[in-house]
Scaffold this motif. Structure first.
Motif, PDB file in Angstrom:
ATOM      1  N   ASP A   1     -30.765 -12.941  26.068  1.00  0.00           N
ATOM      2  CA  ASP A   1     -30.280 -12.605  27.415  1.00  0.00           C
ATOM      3  C   ASP A   1     -28.865 -12.040  27.365  1.00  0.00           C
ATOM      4  O   ASP A   1     -28.485 -11.235  28.222  1.00  0.00           O
TER       5      ASP A   1
ATOM      6  N   ASP B   1     -43.168  -6.618  23.139  1.00  0.00           N
ATOM      7  CA  ASP B   1     -41.920  -6.790  23.896  1.00  0.00           C
ATOM      8  C   ASP B   1     -40.692  -6.334  23.126  1.00  0.00           C
ATOM      9  O   ASP B   1     -39.705  -5.889  23.705  1.00  0.00           O
TER      10      ASP B   1
ATOM     11  N   TRP C   1     -39.042  -5.886  31.071  1.00  0.00           N
ATOM     12  CA  TRP C   1     -38.310  -6.488  29.945  1.00  0.00           C
ATOM     13  C   TRP C   1     -38.768  -5.840  28.649  1.00  0.00           C
ATOM     14  O   TRP C   1     -39.971  -5.689  28.406  1.00  0.00           O
TER      15      TRP C   1
ATOM     16  N   GLY D   1     -34.484  -3.308  32.637  1.00  0.00           N
ATOM     17  CA  GLY D   1     -34.747  -4.538  31.877  1.00  0.00           C
ATOM     18  C   GLY D   1     -35.071  -4.241  30.422  1.00  0.00           C
ATOM     19  O   GLY D   1     -35.214  -5.159  29.610  1.00  0.00           O
TER      20      GLY D   1
ATOM     21  N   THR E   1     -28.514  -8.264  27.597  1.00  0.00           N
ATOM     22  CA  THR E   1     -29.101  -7.544  28.729  1.00  0.00           C
ATOM     23  C   THR E   1     -28.355  -6.261  29.100  1.00  0.00           C
ATOM     24  O   THR E   1     -28.972  -5.250  29.431  1.00  0.00           O
TER      25      THR E   1
END
Ligand code: NAD
Length: 265
Positions: free
Chosen positions: A246, A86, A135, A178, A249
């Motif tokens: 977050d 990720d 993401w 994302g 983003t």
């Protein structure tokens, strides 16, 4: 914040990368650490991460100058983490200083391979799963030398300028998905050797190539950093964590300079 995610940090057996891996583990991310070093020390790092932060940790000693070994590592990572990685932090690096006309071609090729081609190969391989999941975070550790030059650092400056460009291209190609891609550009960073009073050496890097003497550090730094202080690895690590949060983003394609004001001159 990152529990359930997997982060890979290249060159995380020492220095900036190790601190970044630690900060990501502290936020709950499983880890793929990477880089050279003494096996017992690396085993201890893995054990510390697993025990202190309750995360899984695998290590790869892959030489990033060798493309076939990079591909092999990526296959093994895909086996270990079928859901993908990720967070990718492209951090591994080294330095070599020499006049252009004397710069060994082999050193040029190795520097470009580690500092530029490896981030491309890793991003290329890990992006599809990030996009599939909607993401992902790619954080490229560039340098003030991604924006300005110093003499005798032809390969390093070229590779870091290239990495800044690659960062922007990936950001544009992934915008709205994302996935974000940013660079962090440190000035001079406080490494263990930098603080060692007995250290009579000539470098901040692993390659014994950067020329200055330890007792002249402040003088040396003040000619570069207006703050007269070096950057701390923990400060860089927290910037990386912020970009993975977050709050990051909508931050993509940026190059964050952390250099005590050097680039402002
Ligand atoms: P370091 O020497 O402490 O760590 C470098 C890491 O890269 C180690 O884990 C090493 O094993 C790995 N590595 C080196 N060559 C490799 C290869 N061929 N294949 C695989 N791994 C390899 O260095 P650091 O100071 O923590 O630097 C990390 C990054 O930060 C580098 O990209 C460097 O250019 C950048 N940077 C450092 C400074 C600084 O002052 N230290 C300043 C600006 C940018």
């Amino acid at each position: 914040v990152l529990r359930g995610k997997v982060a890979m940090v290249t060159g995380s057996t020492s220095g900036i990368g190790l601190s970044m891996a630690k900060s990501l583990a502290l936020r709950g991310s499983d880890l793929v650490i990477h880089g050279f070093g003494d096996q017992a020390t690396i085993d201890q790092i893995k054990l510390d991460f697993e025990r202190k932060y309750n995360v899984k940790c695998h290590h790869f000693p892959t030489d990033l100058t060798k493309q076939d070994e990079v591909e092999k590592m990526l296959q093994e990572i895909a086996g270990l983490h079928p859901n993908g990685v990720d967070v990718l932090v492209n951090n591994a690096g080294f330095q070599h200083v020499s006049k252009v006309q004397e710069f060994p071609v082999e050193k040029w090729n190795d520097l470009i391979a580690v500092l530029l081609t490896a981030p491309f190969l890793l991003s290329r391989s890990l992006l599809p799963k990030m996009l599939e999941k909607g993401w992902g975070r790619i954080v490229n550790i560039a340098s003030v030398h991604s924006l300005k030059a110093s003499p005798f650092k032809a390969a390093y400056c070229s590779a870091k300028h290239g990495l800044a460009g690659l960062t922007k291209v990936i950001a544009l190609e992934t915008a709205g998905s994302g996935v974000t891609c940013n660079a962090i550009s440190p000035g001079y960073v406080e490494t263990p050797s930098f603080n060692d009073d007995d250290y009579d050496g000539k470098c901040l890097s692993s390659d014994n190539n950067l020329i200055f003497l330890n007792h002249k550090q402040k003088q040396f730094l003040s000619s570069f950093h207006p703050s007269k202080e070096a950057v701390k690895v923990e400060q860089l690590a927290e910037m990386c964590v912020f970009l993975c949060s977050d709050a990051g983003t909508q931050i993509t394609g940026s190059n964050f300079v952390m250099d005590g004001g050097w680039n402002a001159k």
